[in-house]
Every structure is written in C-alpha cells, then in structure tokens.
Design a protein around this motif. Structure first.
Motif, PDB file in Angstrom:
ATOM      1  N   ASP A  67     124.586  73.833 124.856  1.00 35.96           N
ATOM      2  CA  ASP A  67     124.693  74.266 123.454  1.00 35.96           C
ATOM      3  C   ASP A  67     123.767  75.446 123.172  1.00 35.96           C
ATOM      4  OD1 ASP A  67     126.706  72.785 122.172  1.00 35.96           O
ATOM      5  OD2 ASP A  67     125.407  71.047 121.984  1.00 35.96           O
ATOM      6  N   ARG A 138     129.596  81.605 116.405  1.00 36.95           N
ATOM      7  CA  ARG A 138     131.020  81.243 116.327  1.00 36.95           C
ATOM      8  C   ARG A 138     131.799  82.177 115.389  1.00 36.95           C
ATOM      9  NH1 ARG A 138     131.327  74.602 116.216  1.00 36.95           N
ATOM     10  NH2 ARG A 138     130.046  74.288 118.075  1.00 36.95           N
ATOM     11  N   ASP A 201     130.372  76.390 123.811  1.00 29.62           N
ATOM     12  CA  ASP A 201     130.557  75.712 125.092  1.00 29.62           C
ATOM     13  C   ASP A 201     131.729  74.751 124.976  1.00 29.62           C
ATOM     14  OD1 ASP A 201     129.097  73.921 123.473  1.00 29.62           O
ATOM     15  OD2 ASP A 201     128.193  72.945 125.209  1.00 29.62           O
ATOM     16  N   SER A 203     133.044  71.654 125.184  1.00 31.23           N
ATOM     17  CA  SER A 203     132.691  70.237 125.257  1.00 31.23           C
ATOM     18  C   SER A 203     133.868  69.352 124.864  1.00 31.23           C
ATOM     19  CB  SER A 203     131.501  69.940 124.345  1.00 31.23           C
ATOM     20  OG  SER A 203     131.783  70.338 123.018  1.00 31.23           O
TER      21      SER A 203
HETATM   22 MG    MG Z   1     128.723  72.948 121.704  1.00 29.53          MG
END
Ligand code: MG
Length: 320
Positions: A67, A138, A201, A203
């Motif tokens: 993260d 983001r 990432d 996930s």
């Molecule tokens: Mg993440």
C-alpha cells in the motif's frame, strides 16, 4: 510475549526515538511527509486456515508495504496488533521471521503494537516517507496515460483455487502459485516517485482496483486483455483454459502488483527504476467506463467477468 517481541525488535534507525515498550512509539522524521496505512488479515478470510506463522507474518507486512509502494512512499516503520488463540513462542518467532523476510532489505523498524487473545488475526500499520508533489494518487490518472502493471497477475487467485480443489481434481495444487498467495512480492514503488501519475496495488483484483483509479480520476480506460502478464506457472496451471486465465488475471485478488498510469515516454525509465517487469496493458480514455479487447479485436464490457473483485464483507463460506 511482549518481552519476546521487544527483544527481537531493537530499533536500527537514528530517527526511531522510541520503539516497543511504552504507551506510544516516537518517531522524528525531520520535516518529511509520512504515509500511514493499516491492513488487517484474518485467518480463513485473508489467508487460508493452516497458513504457517511465517507466511502470516510475511503477508501481514507485505500487503501493508505494498500500500505504501502504491503511493510511491518509502517504507520506514510498522506497528502490528496480533490476536492469537494462545501464547506460543515458536509461533511468535516464526511470525516475526516471516515479517522480517517480507521487509527484506528495506529499512523498516517494527516499533510496537498490541497483543490479545482471540481468533487469529493481524493488523499492521505501516508508515512511510514520501514527497507529496511527486507521489502517486488514485485521482491523478490523465487521459492518454499508459496503464502498466508490475510482475504478473492471477497467480495468487490460482494458488487459492488450487488449494480448494479436491485431490481428484484434474488441476492440482501448485506450490509456486500458493507461494505467490502466501508470500506476495511488494514492489519498490518509491523508486517511481515523479514518474507515474496514478497508482494502486492489486489487492482486490485488477478490474476492481483499476476501477478505483478511474472513478477517482473521472476517466475511463481501454485494456488489452491479451497483454495481461501471466507467469509461466499460471499459464502451465490453466493449460488451454484461456478464459480461466483471463478471469483470474482480471478479477483475482491478492497479487499485490502495482497498477500504474504514466505518460508513455516515461515507461522505460519507470521500468528501469522499479527493477521488475512493467507491462503496458492499456490506456486511460476520456470516455468513462472500462472497455476490454483481445489482440484479435474482440471487445467486451468488463461486466462479462461477473466477479468485479474481492468484496471485504462478502460471506467467505459462500464464494460467488
Ligand atoms: Mg491498496
């Protein structure tokens, strides 16, 4: 248990003023911005029942460092809150060994946390330094950006699927894929500061996680699903089942690869900086929505892959 942990967690950094042992740890980062992230892993939900202590420790650190990497933060400190059914010093040692292995050559101190009796669960808070101007966010994807992913996708989901097959199933447990599930590689995203616009990432699955970037940035994307990088282990495991491979790569969680958007001319520089495979898989578009196409020109709506990612509040006993 705390004494045992503290004995193994002697600070090494000059700016760690106080590690384990008081009500709070004291850090003195000297004017740099800190990135802080927390992730909880619960047995039977985030890792299979029976996962070794080493692997639990490894994964708990790796997912948090991942993260930080997605922001281009340089990891520096972590705290861990451990809930275990009992006190077992061998388990504890193996757990810390795994956490240390995940940290690897990075300069990260484990500076404290909490211990409690309960169902096996681990919460890690990781803190890293970063430069707010050059970090990845983001909401920072730009129209025309290349979308690129590190490493390969789908291995962890295939590893999980292989574990849940019974012995008579034609597709067997694959140790390499299970290792990718239990010991995900976190990428050194800090090396990409200033080179990438958006980052996350993987996930919860590529479609779900890229979707977070698209939503936050107010843009869309086109993905070439034949460009998605697959490991040799995954390709061998799925054999000719191309749709299985595509589904695992698009919707499988737990790979902890980075999905990044960047200006096309920066791709080579970024690849050299991060030191692992960095594969272009599509581009950011002004048209909202996510279009998928194959190399031979077939197009799909992303909704054909019915599972859009891991839902944290889904019933784990009833996977869809
Ligand atoms: Mg993440």
């Amino acid at each position: 248990m705390i004494e045992q942990l503290a004995g193994r967690l002697t600070p090494t950094r000059a700016d760690t003023r106080l590690g384990v042992g008081d009500d709070a740890a004291i850090i003195e980062p000297g004017g740099r911005a800190l990135a802080v992230t927390t992730d909880t892993l619960i047995e039977g939900r985030h890792f299979p029942v029976g996962t070794t202590a080493f692997d639990v420790g490894y994964k708990a650190l790796a997912v948090n460092l991942s993260d930080l990497a997605a922001m281009t933060a340089e990891p520096a400190w972590a705290t861990l809150a451990l809930s275990t059914p009992g006190i077992d010093s061998d388990w504890c040692d193996a757990f810390i060994d795994g956490a240390r292995e995940a940290i690897g050559g990075a300069s990260v101190d484990l500076i404290g946390g909490d211990t409690t009796r309960g169902a096996l669960a681990v919460t890690v808070t990781a803190i890293g330094t970063l430069d707010v101007e050059s970090a990845a966010y983001r909401n920072a994807a730009r129209v025309g950006d290349v979308i690129a992913v590190t490493g390969s996708l789908g291995d962890a989901a295939a590893g999980l699927a292989s574990l849940s097959q019974d012995q008579s199933a034609p597709i067997s447990i694959n140790d390499e894929l299970v290792a990718r599930l239990n010991r995900p590689t976190w990428r050194k995203g800090a090396a990409l500061a200033g080179m990438v616009h958006a980052g996350i990432d993987v996930s919860d699955g590529l479609l779900a996680d890229l979707g977070h970037i698209l939503e936050a940035s107010g843009v869309g994307a086109h993905l070439n699903i034949d460009a998605l990088p697959a490991s040799a282990a995954l390709s061998a495991w799925v054999g000719g089942e191309i749709d299985t491979r595509r589904r695992l790569q698009l919707t499988g969680g737990d790979d902890y690869e980075l999905c990044l958007t960047l200006a096309a001319p920066k791709l080579e520089q970024a690849r050299a900086a991060i030191g692992c495979a960095l594969t272009p898989i599509g581009e950011i578009t002004a048209d909202r929505g996510l279009q998928l196409s194959t190399a031979d020109g077939k197009t799909f709506e992303s909704t054909v892959f019915s599972v859009a990612g891991w839902d944290h509040f889904d019933d784990p006993s009833n996977p869809q």
